[in-house]
Scaffold this motif. Structure first.
Motif, PDB file in Angstrom:
ATOM      1  N   TYR A  61       5.703  -0.934  -2.840  1.00  0.00           N
ATOM      2  CA  TYR A  61       5.377  -1.788  -1.701  1.00  0.00           C
ATOM      3  C   TYR A  61       5.136  -3.217  -2.192  1.00  0.00           C
ATOM      4  CZ  TYR A  61       3.770   2.861  -0.108  1.00  0.00           C
ATOM      5  OH  TYR A  61       3.663   4.193   0.198  1.00  0.00           O
ATOM      6  N   TYR A 106       3.208  -6.739  -0.779  1.00  0.00           N
ATOM      7  CA  TYR A 106       2.329  -7.362   0.193  1.00  0.00           C
ATOM      8  C   TYR A 106       2.115  -8.811  -0.232  1.00  0.00           C
ATOM      9  CZ  TYR A 106       0.740  -2.652   1.645  1.00  0.00           C
ATOM     10  OH  TYR A 106       0.665  -1.358   2.100  1.00  0.00           O
ATOM     11  N   PRO A 151      -4.273  -7.934   2.701  1.00  0.00           N
ATOM     12  CA  PRO A 151      -2.859  -7.903   2.323  1.00  0.00           C
ATOM     13  C   PRO A 151      -1.973  -7.681   3.547  1.00  0.00           C
ATOM     14  CG  PRO A 151      -4.166  -6.568   0.827  1.00  0.00           C
ATOM     15  CD  PRO A 151      -5.068  -6.939   1.959  1.00  0.00           C
ATOM     16  N   PHE A 160       1.717  -6.605   4.826  1.00  0.00           N
ATOM     17  CA  PHE A 160       2.877  -5.815   4.382  1.00  0.00           C
ATOM     18  C   PHE A 160       4.160  -6.629   4.463  1.00  0.00           C
ATOM     19  CE2 PHE A 160       5.698  -2.372   3.762  1.00  0.00           C
ATOM     20  CZ  PHE A 160       6.660  -2.412   4.754  1.00  0.00           C
ATOM     21  N   TYR A 218       8.827  -2.017   1.866  1.00  0.00           N
ATOM     22  CA  TYR A 218       8.544  -0.732   1.238  1.00  0.00           C
ATOM     23  C   TYR A 218       9.849  -0.121   0.757  1.00  0.00           C
ATOM     24  CZ  TYR A 218       8.120   4.414   1.698  1.00  0.00           C
ATOM     25  OH  TYR A 218       8.191   5.769   1.521  1.00  0.00           O
ATOM     26  N   ASP A 225      11.670   0.214   4.664  1.00  0.00           N
ATOM     27  CA  ASP A 225      11.068  -0.563   5.754  1.00  0.00           C
ATOM     28  C   ASP A 225      10.911  -1.995   5.263  1.00  0.00           C
ATOM     29  OD1 ASP A 225       8.164  -0.039   7.933  1.00  0.00           O
ATOM     30  OD2 ASP A 225       9.478  -1.769   7.703  1.00  0.00           O
ATOM     31  N   PHE A 244       4.490  12.088   3.726  1.00  0.00           N
ATOM     32  CA  PHE A 244       4.632  10.651   3.929  1.00  0.00           C
ATOM     33  C   PHE A 244       3.408  10.105   4.641  1.00  0.00           C
ATOM     34  CE2 PHE A 244       6.400   6.702   4.097  1.00  0.00           C
ATOM     35  CZ  PHE A 244       6.691   6.230   5.370  1.00  0.00           C
ATOM     36  N   GLY A 245       2.858   9.031   4.119  1.00  0.00           N
ATOM     37  CA  GLY A 245       1.715   8.391   4.734  1.00  0.00           C
ATOM     38  C   GLY A 245       0.388   8.828   4.164  1.00  0.00           C
ATOM     39  N   THR A 246       0.372   9.824   3.289  1.00  0.00           N
ATOM     40  CA  THR A 246      -0.899  10.254   2.721  1.00  0.00           C
ATOM     41  C   THR A 246      -1.085   9.764   1.294  1.00  0.00           C
ATOM     42  OG1 THR A 246      -0.001  12.327   1.848  1.00  0.00           O
ATOM     43  CG2 THR A 246      -0.841  12.356   4.099  1.00  0.00           C
ATOM     44  N   ASP A 247      -0.041   9.127   0.761  1.00  0.00           N
ATOM     45  CA  ASP A 247      -0.113   8.660  -0.631  1.00  0.00           C
ATOM     46  C   ASP A 247      -1.165   7.585  -0.828  1.00  0.00           C
ATOM     47  OD1 ASP A 247       3.272   8.657  -2.053  1.00  0.00           O
ATOM     48  OD2 ASP A 247       1.771  10.231  -1.792  1.00  0.00           O
ATOM     49  N   THR A 248      -1.841   7.642  -1.963  1.00  0.00           N
ATOM     50  CA  THR A 248      -2.700   6.551  -2.407  1.00  0.00           C
ATOM     51  C   THR A 248      -1.831   5.492  -3.055  1.00  0.00           C
ATOM     52  OG1 THR A 248      -4.572   8.012  -2.789  1.00  0.00           O
ATOM     53  CG2 THR A 248      -4.541   5.917  -3.991  1.00  0.00           C
ATOM     54  N   GLN A 249      -2.059   4.242  -2.717  1.00  0.00           N
ATOM     55  CA  GLN A 249      -1.332   3.140  -3.336  1.00  0.00           C
ATOM     56  C   GLN A 249      -2.117   2.616  -4.538  1.00  0.00           C
ATOM     57  OE1 GLN A 249      -0.220   0.134  -0.525  1.00  0.00           O
ATOM     58  NE2 GLN A 249       0.732   1.568   0.852  1.00  0.00           N
ATOM     59  N   PHE A 251      -2.419  -0.612  -6.909  1.00  0.00           N
ATOM     60  CA  PHE A 251      -2.043  -2.018  -6.835  1.00  0.00           C
ATOM     61  C   PHE A 251      -1.986  -2.679  -8.199  1.00  0.00           C
ATOM     62  CE2 PHE A 251      -1.850  -3.320  -2.412  1.00  0.00           C
ATOM     63  CZ  PHE A 251      -2.364  -2.199  -1.775  1.00  0.00           C
ATOM     64  N   GLY A 252      -1.085  -3.633  -8.321  1.00  0.00           N
ATOM     65  CA  GLY A 252      -1.055  -4.503  -9.470  1.00  0.00           C
ATOM     66  C   GLY A 252      -2.019  -5.658  -9.290  1.00  0.00           C
TER      67      GLY A 252
END
Lengths: 117, 113
Positions: A33, A35, A43, A45, A48, A56, A101-106, A108-109
């Motif tokens: 992703y 942002y 952030p 969006f 993706y 998206d 889909f949609g339950t993943d933890t992101q 971040f850098g």
């Protein structure tokens, strides 16, 4: 282990120039992703990826912004004809993409701070 | 309109005080809900999440319950510490069937000794 890395950490450019921002996701993460975060805001969006394809891109503000992920790992966000309003911190995140889909933890850098003079 | 409404900050508390940061969202369906935290000088990281209605996410003494009937995911902690000083972001998905987390504006928490 290695987290998400982004380069450069800071980028100063002049109005009208072209810039590329790079993101190295966590190895094995299929989802990526982009942002951008302005001062005092959350952030926002941009785009993706699932694998190599942009699943998206509805958050890209206009056609000056483009992102690629040709091999399903590293991604590059490209901004043409930069404007002062593009100044922000650009964040990249990755997630395993293996679960529902949609339950993943992101994950971040640290972000790239872009300043357009 | 905004897909997530988050309590404005800064929130300033004394150590050991009770914390609530409100978050409501507009997404329909049963999206996963997240709270992320950004400590000073650090990147965003997940604090907790809940993947279905009535679930309670918890971590580091923080809790949030997925309330579908009120479309809310308020963050609470019974006794805050100075080290909890950070910016907290509620991240439900955008409305319209998207499952991409959409972040609120963030709530700055300042905890004094």
């Amino acid at each position: 282990g290695a987290g998400v890395s982004q380069t450069p950490s800071n980028k100063v450019t002049e109005k009208g120039k072209y810039v590329e921002l790079r993101c190295d996701p966590i190895s094995g993460h299929t989802a990526l992703y982009w942002y951008r975060q302005s001062l005092g805001q959350g952030p926002e969006f941009l785009i993706y990826f699932q694998g190599t394809g942009a699943a998206d891109d509805s958050g890209l503000p206009n056609d000056r912004f483009f992102a690629v992920r040709p091999e399903g790992s590293v991604s590059t966000l490209k901004i043409q004809r930069t404007e002062r309003g593009d100044s922000a911190v650009y964040l990249c995140a990755s997630s395993p993409g293996q679960g529902t889909f949609g339950t993943d933890t992101q994950y971040f850098g640290p972000g790239t701070r872009l300043t357009v003079l | 309109g905004d897909s997530v409404t988050q309590m404005e900050g800064p929130v300033t508390l004394s150590e050991e005080a009770f914390l609530t940061i409100n978050c409501t969202y507009t997404a329909t369906g049963y999206p996963s809900l997240f709270w992320y935290v950004q400590y000073p000088g650090e990147g965003l990281q997940l604090l907790l999440k809940a993947t279905k209605a009535d679930d309670k996410g918890s971590n580091k003494g923080f809790e949030a319950t997925y309330r579908k009937e009120t479309t809310s995911f308020h963050l609470e902690k019974g006794s805050v510490q100075v080290s909890d000083s950070a910016v907290y972001f509620c991240a439900p998905p955008a409305s319209g069937g998207s499952y991409i987390p959409t972040f609120g504006r963030g709530t700055s928490l300042i905890v004094h000794p």
